[in-house]
Motif scaffolding. Structure first.
Motif, PDB file in Angstrom:
ATOM      1  N   ILE A  59       0.840  -1.211   0.000  1.00 33.70           N
ATOM      2  CA  ILE A  59       0.000   0.000   0.000  1.00 33.70           C
ATOM      3  C   ILE A  59       0.866   1.248   0.000  1.00 33.70           C
ATOM      4  N   GLN A  60       1.896   1.228   0.823  1.00 32.69           N
ATOM      5  CA  GLN A  60       2.772   2.397   0.939  1.00 32.69           C
ATOM      6  C   GLN A  60       3.493   2.686  -0.370  1.00 32.69           C
ATOM      7  N   TRP A  61       4.060   1.673  -0.980  1.00 30.15           N
ATOM      8  CA  TRP A  61       4.771   1.871  -2.247  1.00 30.15           C
ATOM      9  C   TRP A  61       3.836   2.346  -3.345  1.00 30.15           C
ATOM     10  N   GLY A  62       2.641   1.745  -3.390  1.00 27.25           N
ATOM     11  CA  GLY A  62       1.685   2.152  -4.417  1.00 27.25           C
ATOM     12  C   GLY A  62       1.262   3.600  -4.259  1.00 27.25           C
ATOM     13  N   LEU A  63       0.986   3.991  -3.013  1.00 27.20           N
ATOM     14  CA  LEU A  63       0.570   5.368  -2.768  1.00 27.20           C
ATOM     15  C   LEU A  63       1.714   6.344  -2.995  1.00 27.20           C
ATOM     16  N   LEU A  64       2.911   5.940  -2.585  1.00 28.47           N
ATOM     17  CA  LEU A  64       4.051   6.838  -2.748  1.00 28.47           C
ATOM     18  C   LEU A  64       4.373   7.091  -4.217  1.00 28.47           C
ATOM     19  N   LEU A  65       4.162   6.077  -5.064  1.00 28.56           N
ATOM     20  CA  LEU A  65       4.381   6.278  -6.494  1.00 28.56           C
ATOM     21  C   LEU A  65       3.472   7.378  -7.031  1.00 28.56           C
ATOM     22  N   VAL A  66       2.246   7.403  -6.530  1.00 28.48           N
ATOM     23  CA  VAL A  66       1.304   8.451  -6.941  1.00 28.48           C
ATOM     24  C   VAL A  66       1.714   9.791  -6.351  1.00 28.48           C
ATOM     25  N   LEU A  67       2.106   9.771  -5.074  1.00 29.03           N
ATOM     26  CA  LEU A  67       2.431  11.021  -4.397  1.00 29.03           C
ATOM     27  C   LEU A  67       3.708  11.649  -4.931  1.00 29.03           C
ATOM     28  N   VAL A  68       4.655  10.809  -5.349  1.00 26.68           N
ATOM     29  CA  VAL A  68       5.909  11.350  -5.889  1.00 26.68           C
ATOM     30  C   VAL A  68       5.646  12.175  -7.137  1.00 26.68           C
ATOM     31  N   LEU A  69       4.658  11.755  -7.904  1.00 26.78           N
ATOM     32  CA  LEU A  69       4.309  12.518  -9.104  1.00 26.78           C
ATOM     33  C   LEU A  69       3.787  13.901  -8.730  1.00 26.78           C
ATOM     34  N   LEU A  70       3.092  13.969  -7.584  1.00 26.69           N
ATOM     35  CA  LEU A  70       2.599  15.267  -7.126  1.00 26.69           C
ATOM     36  C   LEU A  70       3.730  16.092  -6.538  1.00 26.69           C
ATOM     37  N   GLY A  71       4.622  15.410  -5.802  1.00 23.66           N
ATOM     38  CA  GLY A  71       5.808  16.071  -5.267  1.00 23.66           C
ATOM     39  C   GLY A  71       5.510  17.028  -4.135  1.00 23.66           C
ATOM     40  N   GLY A  72       6.584  17.633  -3.612  1.00 24.92           N
ATOM     41  CA  GLY A  72       6.477  18.654  -2.594  1.00 24.92           C
ATOM     42  C   GLY A  72       5.915  18.162  -1.272  1.00 24.92           C
ATOM     43  N   ILE A  73       5.258  19.073  -0.593  1.00 30.46           N
ATOM     44  CA  ILE A  73       4.754  18.797   0.747  1.00 30.46           C
ATOM     45  C   ILE A  73       3.619  17.776   0.734  1.00 30.46           C
ATOM     46  N   ILE A  74       2.881  17.693  -0.377  1.00 26.04           N
ATOM     47  CA  ILE A  74       1.792  16.718  -0.474  1.00 26.04           C
ATOM     48  C   ILE A  74       2.348  15.301  -0.357  1.00 26.04           C
ATOM     49  N   ALA A  75       3.465  15.044  -0.994  1.00 31.33           N
ATOM     50  CA  ALA A  75       4.079  13.722  -0.924  1.00 31.33           C
ATOM     51  C   ALA A  75       4.530  13.408   0.498  1.00 31.33           C
ATOM     52  N   GLU A  76       5.093  14.411   1.182  1.00 30.36           N
ATOM     53  CA  GLU A  76       5.564  14.201   2.547  1.00 30.36           C
ATOM     54  C   GLU A  76       4.400  13.935   3.496  1.00 30.36           C
ATOM     55  N   ILE A  77       3.327  14.701   3.358  1.00 29.79           N
ATOM     56  CA  ILE A  77       2.151  14.503   4.208  1.00 29.79           C
ATOM     57  C   ILE A  77       1.538  13.129   3.942  1.00 29.79           C
ATOM     58  N   GLY A  78       1.470  12.765   2.674  1.00 24.45           N
ATOM     59  CA  GLY A  78       0.908  11.465   2.322  1.00 24.45           C
ATOM     60  C   GLY A  78       1.720  10.321   2.891  1.00 24.45           C
ATOM     61  N   ALA A  79       3.042  10.433   2.810  1.00 24.23           N
ATOM     62  CA  ALA A  79       3.906   9.379   3.351  1.00 24.23           C
ATOM     63  C   ALA A  79       3.739   9.256   4.858  1.00 24.23           C
ATOM     64  N   ALA A  80       3.667  10.402   5.545  1.00 28.01           N
ATOM     65  CA  ALA A  80       3.469  10.387   6.994  1.00 28.01           C
ATOM     66  C   ALA A  80       2.115   9.794   7.357  1.00 28.01           C
ATOM     67  N   LEU A  81       1.086  10.095   6.562  1.00 26.53           N
ATOM     68  CA  LEU A  81      -0.249   9.574   6.819  1.00 26.53           C
ATOM     69  C   LEU A  81      -0.277   8.051   6.674  1.00 26.53           C
ATOM     70  N   VAL A  82       0.336   7.550   5.608  1.00 27.60           N
ATOM     71  CA  VAL A  82       0.379   6.103   5.388  1.00 27.60           C
ATOM     72  C   VAL A  82       1.106   5.409   6.531  1.00 27.60           C
ATOM     73  N   GLN A  83       2.236   5.966   6.953  1.00 28.04           N
ATOM     74  CA  GLN A  83       3.004   5.371   8.034  1.00 28.04           C
ATOM     75  C   GLN A  83       2.210   5.354   9.333  1.00 28.04           C
ATOM     76  N   THR A  84       1.433   6.410   9.580  1.00 31.38           N
ATOM     77  CA  THR A  84       0.610   6.482  10.783  1.00 31.38           C
ATOM     78  C   THR A  84      -0.465   5.406  10.786  1.00 31.38           C
ATOM     79  N   VAL A  85      -1.113   5.218   9.645  1.00 28.57           N
ATOM     80  CA  VAL A  85      -2.155   4.197   9.535  1.00 28.57           C
ATOM     81  C   VAL A  85      -1.567   2.807   9.754  1.00 28.57           C
ATOM     82  N   LEU A  86      -0.408   2.541   9.185  1.00 31.22           N
ATOM     83  CA  LEU A  86       0.233   1.242   9.348  1.00 31.22           C
ATOM     84  C   LEU A  86       0.598   1.000  10.808  1.00 31.22           C
ATOM     85  N   SER A  87       1.115   2.023  11.470  1.00 30.26           N
ATOM     86  CA  SER A  87       1.457   1.893  12.888  1.00 30.26           C
ATOM     87  C   SER A  87       0.214   1.638  13.727  1.00 30.26           C
ATOM     88  N   MET A  88      -0.883   2.288  13.375  1.00 30.09           N
ATOM     89  CA  MET A  88      -2.136   2.110  14.092  1.00 30.09           C
ATOM     90  C   MET A  88      -2.646   0.678  13.964  1.00 30.09           C
TER      91      MET A  88
END
Length: 275
Positions: free
Chosen positions: A216-245
């Motif tokens: 899930i993380q790799w798939g989402l990050l591939l999409v977020l990398v295309l967007l770049g910038g702070i959106i990608a960073e927020i998305g990565a942090a969000l995915v990591q938080t959900v996985l930890s939860m």
């Protein structure tokens, strides 16, 4: 589905999930999966709130602390980047940010463990109670995390399998600490006793969760990398938080499953440790 079961005493009726009370003597991964996502579904607001408090907010604060240094390093020339004073300040801020992140991760884990076990005991977990428990047990949880990390880390350095076995043996230490109040070393010892005979089943459970999370993380990050910038960073942090939860809740559900499967505890005995 919950099955009401009367239990005398001043505490009133105790309601246990039928899924929690499986056949004694068998740890079932399927039931752990079912109960894990069942807990999330029944307490989605609480889980999101705790994740926002202990993961989202700290990530935002850390971003504010580190962003000026990151931008400065990006725009400085090589000579300025080699400035010892700037390097020291950046390292100092990085260490503080790491400590904040680590402490908040422990708080989130403890809060979710409390919420999960309360839910499986048929109670409605409260935001305030989960936070109170998380703060109360922060230092012993920190001690357990350091000891487990040190022991498992040394095992991994020597031989991979012993390190994994040590980590699996101590994987229930935090739920034991929070619900059975056995102290740091008592909780680690109790965890080893509970997980004995079920460690490779636990390994399979955690491995499946980690693999699913990575996909899930790799798939989402591939999409977020295309967007770049702070959106990608927020998305990565969000995915990591959900996985930890999800992982923290799965550990708490596994504790309940092991307690019942390992010891064949009666409903009254299970309710007693959840009080």
């Amino acid at each position: 589905m919950k099955s009401p079961i009367g239990h005398g005493g001043d505490s009133g009726e105790i309601i246990m999930t039928t899924a929690t009370l499986g056949r004694p003597g068998r740890f079932e991964i399927g039931r752990v999966f079912s109960n894990t996502f069942g807990v999330i579904g029944r307490n989605i607001g609480l889980c999101v709130g705790l994740a926002a408090l202990f993961a989202g907010l700290p990530a935002f604060i850390i971003r504010l602390l580190t962003q000026p240094q990151i931008e400065a390093m990006r725009h400085q020339d090589p000579a300025a980047m080699a400035d010892p004073g700037a390097m020291f300040r950046n390292s100092y801020i990085t260490i503080i940010a790491g400590l904040i992140s680590f402490a908040c991760t422990l708080l989130l884990q403890s809060a979710l463990v409390r919420a999960t076990i309360e839910d499986l005991n048929g109670k409605r977990p409260s935001f305030g109670d989960c936070i109170q428990i998380a703060i109360r047990f922060l230092l012993p949880t920190l001690a357990i995390s350091l000891l487990v990390g040190l022991g498992a880390g040394l095992g991994l350095m020597l031989l991979i399998v012993p390190g994994i076995i040590l980590w699996l043996g101590w994987s229930m230490a935090v739920p034991v600490l929070i619900q059975e109040r056995r102290g740091v070393f008592g909780s680690m010892s109790r965890s080893r006793a509970l997980t004995k005979g079920s460690r490779w089943s636990l390994f399979g459970l955690f491995l499946i969760l980690i693999i699913i999370g990575m996909i899930i993380q790799w798939g989402l990050l591939l999409v977020l990398v295309l967007l770049g910038g702070i959106i990608a960073e927020i998305g990565a942090a969000l995915v990591q938080t959900v996985l930890s939860m999800v992982l923290a809740i799965a550990v708490a559900v596994s504790f309940v499953e092991l307690r019942q499967a390992k010891e064949g505890a009666s409903i009254d005995e299970l309710a007693e440790i959840f009080s």
